[in-house]
Design a protein around this motif. Structure first.
Motif, PDB file in Angstrom:
ATOM      1  N   ARG A 221       0.851  -1.199   0.000  1.00 35.40           N
ATOM      2  CA  ARG A 221       0.000   0.000   0.000  1.00 35.40           C
ATOM      3  C   ARG A 221       0.885   1.247   0.000  1.00 35.40           C
ATOM      4  NH1 ARG A 221      -4.911  -1.847   0.277  1.00 35.40           N
ATOM      5  NH2 ARG A 221      -5.501  -3.554   1.635  1.00 35.40           N
ATOM      6  N   GLY A 222       0.442   2.245  -0.739  1.00 32.11           N
ATOM      7  CA  GLY A 222       1.187   3.499  -0.768  1.00 32.11           C
ATOM      8  C   GLY A 222       2.356   3.508  -1.730  1.00 32.11           C
ATOM      9  N   GLY A 223       2.563   2.399  -2.407  1.00 33.14           N
ATOM     10  CA  GLY A 223       3.680   2.327  -3.342  1.00 33.14           C
ATOM     11  C   GLY A 223       3.233   2.594  -4.766  1.00 33.14           C
ATOM     12  N   ALA A 224       4.195   2.778  -5.637  1.00 42.00           N
ATOM     13  CA  ALA A 224       3.923   2.966  -7.060  1.00 42.00           C
ATOM     14  C   ALA A 224       4.143   1.637  -7.771  1.00 42.00           C
ATOM     15  CB  ALA A 224       4.844   4.026  -7.642  1.00 42.00           C
ATOM     16  N   VAL A 225       3.291   1.374  -8.744  1.00 43.37           N
ATOM     17  CA  VAL A 225       3.407   0.164  -9.548  1.00 43.37           C
ATOM     18  C   VAL A 225       3.862   0.559 -10.946  1.00 43.37           C
ATOM     19  CG1 VAL A 225       2.144  -1.775 -10.547  1.00 43.37           C
ATOM     20  CG2 VAL A 225       1.635  -1.027  -8.212  1.00 43.37           C
ATOM     21  N   ILE A 226       4.928  -0.080 -11.405  1.00 46.16           N
ATOM     22  CA  ILE A 226       5.475   0.179 -12.736  1.00 46.16           C
ATOM     23  C   ILE A 226       5.414  -1.132 -13.503  1.00 46.16           C
ATOM     24  CG2 ILE A 226       7.482   0.935 -14.046  1.00 46.16           C
ATOM     25  CD1 ILE A 226       8.232   2.331 -11.197  1.00 46.16           C
ATOM     26  N   ALA A 227       4.577  -1.168 -14.521  1.00 49.53           N
ATOM     27  CA  ALA A 227       4.399  -2.376 -15.324  1.00 49.53           C
ATOM     28  C   ALA A 227       5.335  -2.339 -16.516  1.00 49.53           C
ATOM     29  CB  ALA A 227       2.950  -2.486 -15.788  1.00 49.53           C
ATOM     30  N   LEU A 228       6.163  -3.348 -16.645  1.00 49.83           N
ATOM     31  CA  LEU A 228       7.013  -3.469 -17.827  1.00 49.83           C
ATOM     32  C   LEU A 228       6.227  -4.235 -18.871  1.00 49.83           C
ATOM     33  CD1 LEU A 228       9.060  -2.813 -15.543  1.00 49.83           C
ATOM     34  CD2 LEU A 228      10.715  -3.996 -16.934  1.00 49.83           C
ATOM     35  N   CYS A 229       5.943  -3.556 -19.968  1.00 45.19           N
ATOM     36  CA  CYS A 229       5.118  -4.172 -21.009  1.00 45.19           C
ATOM     37  C   CYS A 229       5.452  -3.551 -22.359  1.00 45.19           C
ATOM     38  CB  CYS A 229       3.635  -4.014 -20.694  1.00 45.19           C
ATOM     39  SG  CYS A 229       3.089  -2.346 -20.333  1.00 45.19           S
ATOM     40  N   ILE A 230       5.146  -4.284 -23.396  1.00 46.90           N
ATOM     41  CA  ILE A 230       5.498  -3.882 -24.761  1.00 46.90           C
ATOM     42  C   ILE A 230       4.858  -2.552 -25.147  1.00 46.90           C
ATOM     43  CG2 ILE A 230       3.653  -5.168 -25.928  1.00 46.90           C
ATOM     44  CD1 ILE A 230       7.231  -5.107 -27.200  1.00 46.90           C
ATOM     45  N   GLU A 231       3.652  -2.283 -24.629  1.00 44.87           N
ATOM     46  CA  GLU A 231       2.989  -1.036 -24.983  1.00 44.87           C
ATOM     47  C   GLU A 231       3.394   0.128 -24.088  1.00 44.87           C
ATOM     48  OE1 GLU A 231      -0.287  -3.686 -23.482  1.00 44.87           O
ATOM     49  OE2 GLU A 231       1.855  -3.701 -23.239  1.00 44.87           O
TER      50      GLU A 231
ATOM     51  N   ARG B 171      11.979   9.976 -13.260  1.00 45.10           N
ATOM     52  CA  ARG B 171      10.646   9.462 -12.947  1.00 45.10           C
ATOM     53  C   ARG B 171      10.612   8.805 -11.569  1.00 45.10           C
ATOM     54  NH1 ARG B 171       6.741   8.680 -17.143  1.00 45.10           N
ATOM     55  NH2 ARG B 171       5.421   8.211 -15.360  1.00 45.10           N
ATOM     56  N   MET B 172      11.654   8.056 -11.236  1.00 44.20           N
ATOM     57  CA  MET B 172      11.710   7.426  -9.915  1.00 44.20           C
ATOM     58  C   MET B 172      11.757   8.483  -8.818  1.00 44.20           C
ATOM     59  SD  MET B 172      14.238   4.182 -10.753  1.00 44.20           S
ATOM     60  CE  MET B 172      14.629   3.905  -9.023  1.00 44.20           C
ATOM     61  N   GLN B 173      12.517   9.559  -9.048  1.00 43.59           N
ATOM     62  CA  GLN B 173      12.587  10.644  -8.067  1.00 43.59           C
ATOM     63  C   GLN B 173      11.233  11.337  -7.928  1.00 43.59           C
ATOM     64  OE1 GLN B 173      16.226  13.189  -8.240  1.00 43.59           O
ATOM     65  NE2 GLN B 173      16.774  11.783  -9.900  1.00 43.59           N
ATOM     66  N   GLU B 174      10.548  11.564  -9.054  1.00 46.91           N
ATOM     67  CA  GLU B 174       9.232  12.201  -9.019  1.00 46.91           C
ATOM     68  C   GLU B 174       8.238  11.354  -8.225  1.00 46.91           C
ATOM     69  OE1 GLU B 174       8.156  12.734 -13.113  1.00 46.91           O
ATOM     70  OE2 GLU B 174       9.382  14.536 -13.331  1.00 46.91           O
ATOM     71  N   LEU B 175       8.263  10.046  -8.426  1.00 42.74           N
ATOM     72  CA  LEU B 175       7.367   9.171  -7.671  1.00 42.74           C
ATOM     73  C   LEU B 175       7.657   9.245  -6.181  1.00 42.74           C
ATOM     74  CD1 LEU B 175       7.298   6.121 -10.095  1.00 42.74           C
ATOM     75  CD2 LEU B 175       5.338   7.555  -9.481  1.00 42.74           C
ATOM     76  N   ALA B 176       8.943   9.274  -5.816  1.00 41.16           N
ATOM     77  CA  ALA B 176       9.313   9.374  -4.405  1.00 41.16           C
ATOM     78  C   ALA B 176       8.845  10.690  -3.803  1.00 41.16           C
ATOM     79  CB  ALA B 176      10.817   9.214  -4.244  1.00 41.16           C
ATOM     80  N   VAL B 177       9.044  11.776  -4.527  1.00 40.32           N
ATOM     81  CA  VAL B 177       8.639  13.100  -4.039  1.00 40.32           C
ATOM     82  C   VAL B 177       7.121  13.197  -3.893  1.00 40.32           C
ATOM     83  CG1 VAL B 177       8.562  15.558  -4.658  1.00 40.32           C
ATOM     84  CG2 VAL B 177      10.702  14.296  -4.853  1.00 40.32           C
ATOM     85  N   SER B 178       6.402  12.480  -4.756  1.00 45.23           N
ATOM     86  CA  SER B 178       4.937  12.520  -4.697  1.00 45.23           C
ATOM     87  C   SER B 178       4.371  11.675  -3.554  1.00 45.23           C
ATOM     88  CB  SER B 178       4.327  12.072  -6.026  1.00 45.23           C
ATOM     89  OG  SER B 178       4.473  10.672  -6.191  1.00 45.23           O
ATOM     90  N   GLY B 179       5.255  11.031  -2.775  1.00 42.23           N
ATOM     91  CA  GLY B 179       4.789  10.291  -1.607  1.00 42.23           C
ATOM     92  C   GLY B 179       4.724   8.790  -1.789  1.00 42.23           C
ATOM     93  N   LYS B 180       5.162   8.289  -2.920  1.00 45.38           N
ATOM     94  CA  LYS B 180       5.164   6.835  -3.127  1.00 45.38           C
ATOM     95  C   LYS B 180       6.332   6.257  -2.331  1.00 45.38           C
ATOM     96  CE  LYS B 180       1.750   6.895  -6.035  1.00 45.38           C
ATOM     97  NZ  LYS B 180       0.484   6.252  -5.817  1.00 45.38           N
ATOM     98  N   SER B 181       6.013   5.515  -1.303  1.00 46.75           N
ATOM     99  CA  SER B 181       7.040   5.033  -0.383  1.00 46.75           C
ATOM    100  C   SER B 181       7.824   3.840  -0.917  1.00 46.75           C
ATOM    101  CB  SER B 181       6.390   4.650   0.953  1.00 46.75           C
ATOM    102  OG  SER B 181       5.413   3.641   0.736  1.00 46.75           O
ATOM    103  N   GLN B 182       7.295   3.193  -1.953  1.00 48.01           N
ATOM    104  CA  GLN B 182       7.954   2.015  -2.485  1.00 48.01           C
ATOM    105  C   GLN B 182       7.631   1.890  -3.966  1.00 48.01           C
ATOM    106  OE1 GLN B 182       7.047  -1.349  -0.101  1.00 48.01           O
ATOM    107  NE2 GLN B 182       8.393  -2.720  -1.182  1.00 48.01           N
ATOM    108  N   LEU B 183       8.589   1.410  -4.742  1.00 46.27           N
ATOM    109  CA  LEU B 183       8.368   1.162  -6.166  1.00 46.27           C
ATOM    110  C   LEU B 183       8.306  -0.343  -6.387  1.00 46.27           C
ATOM    111  CD1 LEU B 183      10.940   3.619  -7.800  1.00 46.27           C
ATOM    112  CD2 LEU B 183       8.548   4.032  -7.217  1.00 46.27           C
TER     113      LEU B 183
END
Length: 118
Positions: A28-38, A50-62
């Motif tokens: 919970r509270g994390g960001a989900v990054i899907a690796l996919c062809i599209e 992008r990883m830094q932006e997610l962290a700054v936005s409050g996403k505690s885990q990737l």
């Protein structure tokens, strides 16, 4: 011998079961990054940003999701905060994991301002 439609249905059921199992384990509270062809390809510098932006936005885990041989379920990809493509080529799962780990390390080094990247 199973028909094409039976194979398609079996694949869809397997993807749905896999997606349910993955969803149960997402923090919970994390960001989900899907690796996919599209997904959108990006440079190491862009990944770092992008990883830094997610962290700054409050996403505690990737959490990076790498699909199996038939990919990821569509609803799981829609749930993702970001869709990322490593390449238009297909890679074995273990190789994709190693390549992703290298890029995450590189992104962290870029964010730290070290000379690892170049």
């Amino acid at each position: 011998m199973p028909t094409e439609q039976e194979n398609f249905m079996a694949q869809a059921l397997a993807l749905a079961a896999e997606a349910a199992a993955i969803r149960e384990k997402l923090p919970r509270g994390g960001a989900v990054i899907a690796l996919c062809i599209e997904g959108k390809p990006c440079s190491s510098v862009e990944l770092s940003r992008r990883m830094q932006e997610l962290a700054v936005s409050g996403k505690s885990q990737l959490t990076f999701l790498i699909g199996g041989s038939v990919g990821l379920a569509e609803d799981l990809k829609r749930q993702a905060d970001w869709r990322l493509s490593m390449s238009p080529m297909t890679f074995p799962h273990h190789l994709a994991r190693i390549m992703l780990l290298e890029q995450i390390y590189r992104a962290c080094q870029i964010a730290a301002g070290t000379k690892y990247h170049k």
